[in-house]
Write an enzyme that holds these catalytic residues in place. Structure first.
Site, mmCIF file in Angstrom:
data_model
loop_
_atom_site.group_PDB
_atom_site.id
_atom_site.type_symbol
_atom_site.label_atom_id
_atom_site.label_comp_id
_atom_site.label_asym_id
_atom_site.label_seq_id
_atom_site.Cartn_x
_atom_site.Cartn_y
_atom_site.Cartn_z
ATOM 1 N N ASP A 161 -9.230 -2.220 2.160
ATOM 2 C CA ASP A 161 -8.951 -1.606 3.457
ATOM 3 C C ASP A 161 -9.959 -2.043 4.519
ATOM 4 O OD1 ASP A 161 -6.823 -0.206 2.327
ATOM 5 O OD2 ASP A 161 -8.124 1.436 1.690
ATOM 6 N N ASP B 125 0.826 -1.208 0.000
ATOM 7 C CA ASP B 125 0.000 0.000 0.000
ATOM 8 C C ASP B 125 0.862 1.261 0.000
ATOM 9 O OD1 ASP B 125 -2.657 0.624 -0.276
ATOM 10 O OD2 ASP B 125 -3.022 0.926 1.856
#
Length: 286
Positions: A188, A147
């Protein structure tokens, strides 16, 4: 905990529909929606047998690499092909998902997008299992780096998220004209969610319904809040897992260190635990 789960379902449904009739603060909406989704998915994952899809250490290590390849492929598709063409093909895929998908195909409304996205998240958390906390730590650590790299060091993640017109993210109506929606990727929610769900099932297997689950869930909430605060402070996209992963793993680690239960937590294997229970039940029947 059925009452709590039912209340969370109702709250999630109400929060999803609320922006249609009233103004809901975007930041509050993001945090509450994500946390309620994780909560619902976690409790739905608690069943007599563990989730059918279990991830191994090898799969966990490979996941960030596969994800990177897919992300880069999408970026190149949007870069060299017509955005409308790519989205038309992907929309055709989602068409098979039914009436809500049909609504999404016809109107591309954020509500249809979110309903599909929330369904994917809850089902993902419910059906996927990390198997052990070691596997979970490997997966989250790998995606933590993934990420950060794709958001901070390349334009790929943000570009794909903005270009990909499909329910791979949740959209939250904003009051800012220049930025009508805030976004939160499904990953997420799902990726940390399956780790939090594992903590809940670990508690249940030991007869303690929400012992370590509370720590992991609180860590997820704290990480998400931190993401929102930093994003608003710098007015720039943030890799949510940068804050969520340390929150989830950190809160759980501190809790088990405090209780002196690091070894049993690390040795826990959901598949083996289920097999042991089945053997015990068989012996009792004999």
């Amino acid at each position: 905990m059925k009452n709590g789960e039912r209340a969370a379902n109702i709250a999630l449904a109400g929060l999803t529909l609320a922006p249609l009739v009233i103004k809901v603060d975007t930041n509050v909406n993001v945090i509450l929606t994500a946390c309620l989704t994780v909560f619902v998915g976690c409790y739905r994952s608690v069943k007599p047998t563990p989730p059918t899809e279990t991830m191994s250490n090898e799969h966990a290590m490979r996941f960030p690499l596969v994800g990177s390849a897919m992300l880069l492929s999408l970026f190149l598709l949007f870069k060299f092909l017509s955005k409308d063409l790519v989205n038309a093909v992907l929309t055709g895929y989602f068409f098979i998902l039914g009436i809500i998908a049909l609504s999404y195909v016809l109107f591309k409304h954020w509500l249809a997008n979110n309903i599909l996205g929330l369904a994917f998240c809850i089902q993902g958390i419910e059906m996927l299992s990390l198997g052990s906390f070691k596997t979970g730590a490997i997966l989250l650590s790998g995606l933590f780096v993934y990420d950060i790299f794709w958001v901070f060091f390349t334009p790929v993640m943000v570009s794909v998220a903005k270009s990909f017109d499909a329910p791979i993210k949740l959209l939250f109506p904003s009051r800012i004209a220049a930025r009508p929606f805030s976004m939160l990727g499904l990953g997420d929610i799902v990726i940390p969610g399956i780790f939090v769900a594992l903590a809940l099932r670990y508690d249940v297997s030991r007869g303690k319904e929400s012992h370590y689950f509370k720590s992991a869930f609180l860590g997820y909430t704290a990480g998400l809040v931190c993401t929102i605060v930093v994003m608003n402070w710098f007015q720039a996209a943030q890799p949510a897992l940068l804050y969520i992963v340390p929150g989830v793993i950190g809160f759980l680690a501190v809790h088990c260190l405090w209780n002196g239960e690091v070894k049993p937590l690390l040795e826990f294997n959901e598949s083996k635990a289920a097999s042991s229970e089945e053997e015990t039940s068989s012996k009792k029947l004999e």
